[in-house]
Design a protein around this motif. Structure first.
Motif, PDB file in Angstrom:
ATOM      1  N   TYR A  19      44.365  79.210  65.743  1.00  0.00           N
ATOM      2  CA  TYR A  19      45.664  78.440  64.811  1.00  0.00           C
ATOM      3  C   TYR A  19      45.583  76.590  65.382  1.00  0.00           C
ATOM      4  N   GLY A  23      44.896  73.917  63.122  1.00  0.00           N
ATOM      5  CA  GLY A  23      45.385  72.453  62.780  1.00  0.00           C
ATOM      6  C   GLY A  23      44.936  71.547  63.705  1.00  0.00           C
ATOM      7  N   ALA A 135      51.995  79.407  66.338  1.00  0.00           N
ATOM      8  CA  ALA A 135      52.635  78.041  65.513  1.00  0.00           C
ATOM      9  C   ALA A 135      52.544  76.952  66.213  1.00  0.00           C
ATOM     10  N   PHE A 138      48.983  75.587  66.863  1.00  0.00           N
ATOM     11  CA  PHE A 138      48.774  74.877  65.657  1.00  0.00           C
ATOM     12  C   PHE A 138      49.332  73.368  65.865  1.00  0.00           C
ATOM     13  N   ALA A 139      50.639  73.819  66.420  1.00  0.00           N
ATOM     14  CA  ALA A 139      51.661  72.061  66.782  1.00  0.00           C
ATOM     15  C   ALA A 139      50.529  71.504  67.274  1.00  0.00           C
ATOM     16  N   ASN A 236      49.515  71.253  54.957  1.00  0.00           N
ATOM     17  CA  ASN A 236      49.055  70.392  55.195  1.00  0.00           C
ATOM     18  C   ASN A 236      47.920  69.547  55.154  1.00  0.00           C
ATOM     19  N   PHE A 257      53.045  66.920  63.297  1.00  0.00           N
ATOM     20  CA  PHE A 257      53.372  68.184  62.852  1.00  0.00           C
ATOM     21  C   PHE A 257      53.099  68.605  63.946  1.00  0.00           C
ATOM     22  N   CYS A 261      55.182  72.671  63.313  1.00  0.00           N
ATOM     23  CA  CYS A 261      55.069  73.799  64.164  1.00  0.00           C
ATOM     24  C   CYS A 261      55.749  74.411  64.753  1.00  0.00           C
ATOM     25  N   GLU A 264      58.244  76.089  64.465  1.00  0.00           N
ATOM     26  CA  GLU A 264      57.938  77.552  63.914  1.00  0.00           C
ATOM     27  C   GLU A 264      57.928  79.090  64.799  1.00  0.00           C
ATOM     28  N   GLN A 314      60.806  73.231  58.508  1.00  0.00           N
ATOM     29  CA  GLN A 314      59.335  74.623  58.665  1.00  0.00           C
ATOM     30  C   GLN A 314      59.094  75.393  59.693  1.00  0.00           C
ATOM     31  N   ASN A 318      58.512  78.584  57.237  1.00  0.00           N
ATOM     32  CA  ASN A 318      57.466  79.132  58.005  1.00  0.00           C
ATOM     33  C   ASN A 318      57.297  80.423  59.115  1.00  0.00           C
TER      34      ASN A 318
END
Length: 408
Positions: A19, A23, A135, A138-139, A236, A257, A261, A264, A314, A318
């Motif tokens: 992830y 990201g 998550a 990704f963040a 995204n 982001f 993220c 999440e 978010q 999510n």
């Protein structure tokens, strides 16, 4: 059932780095394509065409994985091919060539997520506990990619993405070797681990997508999810345009982001407790309503500070959707065909929906700006809410459901 700490941390690492790779690529891809001269329609076409390919790719690789002797080897192969193609497309400038190359990249990259989910569920690893690391990955990935891109240029997102998938590849191979040792132990007469038992059990039953299409409750859920999952993915791409339109910067996109993220992760971690208290079905309905309201507010063009200040929305949406839709699906299908059901969910509810959202978003962006893209997203989510309630999905399942008796 317990799982060793070493094996648990391998799953955590796989989610974190796969992830993180996404990201470092997806949120800034639209900005990169814009920087090399592509129009909003071309950007939408590129992302949508890749998603079109993913509709075929996810079920294809899901079927291959289901009938493979070693599903982890299939996952490792996909990571290798993803690394090769993401590095290759960074050198391409002509629009049509980039379009073809990115679609090919998506054919190998898109099944990685649902197959990882299936592997986790089959191994009986606590799903919410490890999925939250996706998550977080990704963040952190989008944040660092934004900072580095601000200093070195947006082209850096491609090697950063490749690095993430390469690291995940090492962890997947480590997990595969660990499972092979368990198999050898079993042959030597010692009890096999629960993880491998679950994985083997999933391979014993021949699978068919026809069986899944006959499951009316599952199909109803996938249709309702269609009107939620696509906007989450398309966000995204288009959030960066909205953020810049209201005065934000490239580095600010990465920071936004990071906040959104990161939000999440706690909801994914709390998913088990929330589902126990409110039920999975009602949590999904709640998150769908919040999603529609959130995008409606975005369409008013709030300031960058307000967008940052409401990052938790978010996380709330999510964090619940990404865990609870998967949990709902596992209630509706036999454990032996989880991999196929996950890839079907990815193909229909995520990829097909994303095509429409990406294409429509690109056209709206060119003619009306980023804010109006989110007005479309809001009404799109509203359709999903109506269908979810209309199908009675918010009420959950019980032993009297005829579909359950048929497919139990």
């Amino acid at each position: 059932m317990t799982i060793s700490k070493n094996r648990y941390y391998r799953f955590v690492g796989i989610y974190t780095f796969t992830y993180a790779a996404l990201g470092m690529l997806l949120p800034l891809l639209g900005q990169y394509l814009d920087s090399i001269g592509f129009s909003g329609l071309q950007i939408g076409t590129i992302t949508a065409s890749a998603t079109t390919i993913s509709i075929l790719a996810s079920p294809t690789w899901g079927y291959i994985s289901h009938h493979s002797k070693e599903s982890t080897r299939v996952l490792a192969l996909l990571c290798v091919l993803t690394v090769a193609f993401v590095l290759g497309i960074s050198q391409i400038r002509p629009y049509l060539v980039f379009l073809l190359a990115y679609a090919t990249f998506a054919f190998f990259q898109s099944p990685i997520m649902p197959l990882t989910d299936a592997m986790t569920l089959q191994a009986r690893v606590p799903f919410g506990a490890v999925r939250k690391w996706g998550a977080i990955g990704f963040a952190v990935g989008v944040f660092f990619a934004g900072q580095i891109a601000e200093l070195t240029g947006l082209i850096i997102i491609f090697p950063l993405c490749a690095l993430g998938y390469f690291t995940a590849l090492i962890l997947i191979e480590s997990l595969r070797i660990s499972w092979k040792k368990d198999q050898k132990t079993e042959r030597d007469g010692i009890a096999q681990s629960d993880c491998v038992k679950a994985s083997h059990a999933a391979k014993k039953t021949p699978g068919s997508y026809f069986i899944l299409f006959q499951n009316k409750k599952l199909m109803s859920l996938l249709v309702a999810a269609f009107f939620v999952c696509g906007t989450n993915v398309a966000n995204n791409t288009y959030f960066g345009f909205l953020y810049k339109d209201v005065g934000g910067s490239i580095a600010g996109i990465g920071f936004a982001f990071l906040l959104m993220c990161s939000g999440e992760a706690p909801f994914m971690a709390w998913a088990d407790r929330l589902a126990a208290k409110f039920t999975t079905e009602k949590l999904i309905l709640f998150s769908m309503i919040i999603s529609a309201l959130r995008y409606l507010w975005y369409s008013t063009g709030p300031s960058p500070h307000l967008l940052l200040g409401t990052f938790f929305l978010q996380g709330m949406v999510n964090g619940i959707v990404l865990v609870e839709f998967v949990r709902y699906i596992t209630k509706l299908v036999d454990p032996s065909i989880i991999a196929m059901s996950m890839t079907l969910y990815q193909a229909i509810s995520s990829n097909c929906s994303t095509i429409l959202c990406q294409m429509a978003g690109g056209i709206i962006l060119d003619h009306f700006g980023g804010a109006k893209v989110y007005l479309f997203f809001s009404f799109y989510n509203l359709i999903g809410i109506i269908l979810y309630v209309g199908f009675g999905l918010h009420r959950g399942i019980n032993d009297n459901d005829s579909w359950k008796k048929e497919f139990k």
